[in-house]
Design an enzyme around this catalytic site. Sequence first.
Site, PDB file in Angstrom:
ATOM      1  N   GLU A 332       0.820  -1.223   0.000  1.00 40.81           N
ATOM      2  CA  GLU A 332       0.000   0.000   0.000  1.00 40.81           C
ATOM      3  C   GLU A 332       0.851   1.268   0.000  1.00 40.81           C
ATOM      4  O   GLU A 332       0.322   2.366  -0.061  1.00 40.81           O
ATOM      5  CB  GLU A 332      -0.938   0.076   1.222  1.00 40.81           C
ATOM      6  CG  GLU A 332      -1.902  -1.054   1.381  1.00 40.81           C
ATOM      7  CD  GLU A 332      -2.807  -0.870   2.607  1.00 40.81           C
ATOM      8  OE1 GLU A 332      -2.749   0.182   3.273  1.00 40.81           O
ATOM      9  OE2 GLU A 332      -3.591  -1.798   2.880  1.00 40.81           O
ATOM     10  N   GLY A 333       2.162   1.113   0.136  1.00 37.79           N
ATOM     11  CA  GLY A 333       3.035   2.264   0.324  1.00 37.79           C
ATOM     12  C   GLY A 333       3.326   2.542   1.790  1.00 37.79           C
ATOM     13  O   GLY A 333       3.964   3.553   2.117  1.00 37.79           O
TER      14      GLY A 333
END
Lengths: 364, 364
Positions: A332-333
């Site tokens: 997701e980062g």
Amino acid sequence: MTSPDPNSRTDPERSVASLAASIRPVELSAAVEARRRDQQLTKPAGSLGRIEQIGFQLAAISGSAVPPLVEPAAVAVFAGDHGVHAEGVSPWPQAVTAQMVANFCAGGAAINVIGRANGLDVRVVNVGVAVPLSDHPLLVNRPVRLGTANLRFEPAMSRAEAAQAIIVGAEVATQLLADGAQCLLTGDMGIANTTPSAAVIAALLGADPARITGRGTGIDDPTLARKITVVTEALRRLETDNHDGPLGLLAQVGGLEIAALAGFCLAGAAARVPVIIDGVIAVAGALTACSLQPLTVAYLIAGHRSVEPAASAALEHLGLAPLLELDLRLGEGTGAALAYPLVRAAARLMREMATFDQAGVDSH
Amino acid sequence: MTSPDPNSRTDPERSVASLAASIRPVELSAAVEARRRDQQLTKPAGSLGRIEQIGFQLAAISGSAVPPLVEPAAVAVFAGDHGVHAEGVSPWPQAVTAQMVANFCAGGAAINVIGRANGLDVRVVNVGVAVPLSDHPLLVNRPVRLGTANLRFEPAMSRAEAAQAIIVGAEVATQLLADGAQCLLTGDMGIANTTPSAAVIAALLGADPARITGRGTGIDDPTLARKITVVTEALRRLETDNHDGPLGLLAQVGGLEIAALAGFCLAGAAARVPVIIDGVIAVAGALTACSLQPLTVAYLIAGHRSVEPAASAALEHLGLAPLLELDLRLGEGTGAALAYPLVRAAARLMREMATFDQAGVDSH
């Protein structure tokens, strides 16, 4: 491996080539000057370790011994689905990809929370979820296709689609920079996407899939064995086919979000801004970007060391030492977003610290 | 080693004993409940690794499965000088301690910059700089004495002074909490203070000074050899004297800021708030606090792994795994301040993430 006839290239392929060709080397002289200047700041030289090194890298990237701040910054979460999900490489239903996109738009996912905590703009990009997604003010809806084909048996996508996905990633980067971002962070969402990531990294490193393939979000031994078989079979197809460079490789065994992440890294480098990369999906994209244009690597900062073995192998190959080692494996980062304050502090220190002369502090 | 007659204790010694006795165990049941609840959040359980573990620790500290935010937070930078500086254990002039206090007050030091970047209140405390310091709105001026004596040959301070310095640290913590801090960070400034830190840690761990003593801000081989000799001689005095527990040990070979940091940790634990500790000076203070009251350790979060070997030895002894490993060796609280956003994110994630049910995301 031969290059395709340039005349046979599609428009997106030409755009990718043009983007890669536009990247210039970082300015090492600015890093050297930054280091000289750093010795005048009120601390023992070298005492901030890796943080100082990041500061020097920011100087090289920007071409200025006093690099600009990396604020504001933005993370793009590229979402895509994977035909290889049918092979049972993940315990999660494929529908979770689209459901998580909705969760990102509603602000309830981990990347949203960390983004808010660290002052990041979080942008969600549909580059190829398996089902059409409704428009949403917070969603960049740019599907190249509805998920990839099953890379165990056939190319995940066409070369043109891979190039299109790269361009989507690049355009998102360009838009974020136009909106004011001074630093880009990579994010991803795609159930089963550690499988194409392992395949891309194994292919580009010439590594053994059994050594490279990991447990993703946490799979059991039989699933891991199946996953290794799938990656091995996909790579065997690469050996016999002419996959025509990084773009052909992406098309054969990659993913749409991996391609977009490659484009995102290329566009960040072309714009001379730092790109903080996340875990194994981002690393697969970054490695692809560096295959297309090796100069890209000097613009990359590895946010963290994913528990996926492929991530460590690729980071070592690229000479990137991760900032965080916190046993993260979410994607997701989140790892890039957690590392961002370290990069922000590095830039601020270069700009805001007093010198020995200014502060009236004795040196030695 | 015998305890002193309670009737002979000074008032500050009684205050220290009372503070240590007031600390209660963390609530493990809250951590267990937090972990159960975490499995409902929209991410694979365990995928945020060490960040999740910090979240569970925050639950145990606060006694709530949904722990409070750790915002705002404050770092106290305790400054003191060291008679052992006369032994040539540091290349920096002793005057730098006072000069850096002025730099902190002017906002030009690394801790100021990182503090601003990460939203921290930075408080500077004179607990024993070698020269009297003028009052300043940003300085808590509470010198216990004008620097310590030379610990190579004589006790660095009296037991009463060590206890007074502990109480100064505790009172600063209490004031910061009264001002609204939900999380405390340790900072320090004192030229030569890695020498007493090594001595305190070596004494408390029973470790070989040659293995424990490090290069501080960066000394050469002859200076390191001299530093090891100094620590060894100081510890030899401890073996023959009756140093009467952690307080006596602090008095013999410690430092005023180390004592204050011990009090700061104790007061944070007593108030049931997390304390993020910095490098080797903070670790010496924290280890002393844990000697006075072992329950303290459960309230501590190790911000980073200092390059000083004593720090790693003490953290291992305490069972604390540092969040960052960035080759930092500056002090001032910089490592704790750089780690703070990770703790802040951990708390936010526990409070703000959507559950699978709320987000309509399938589990598996």
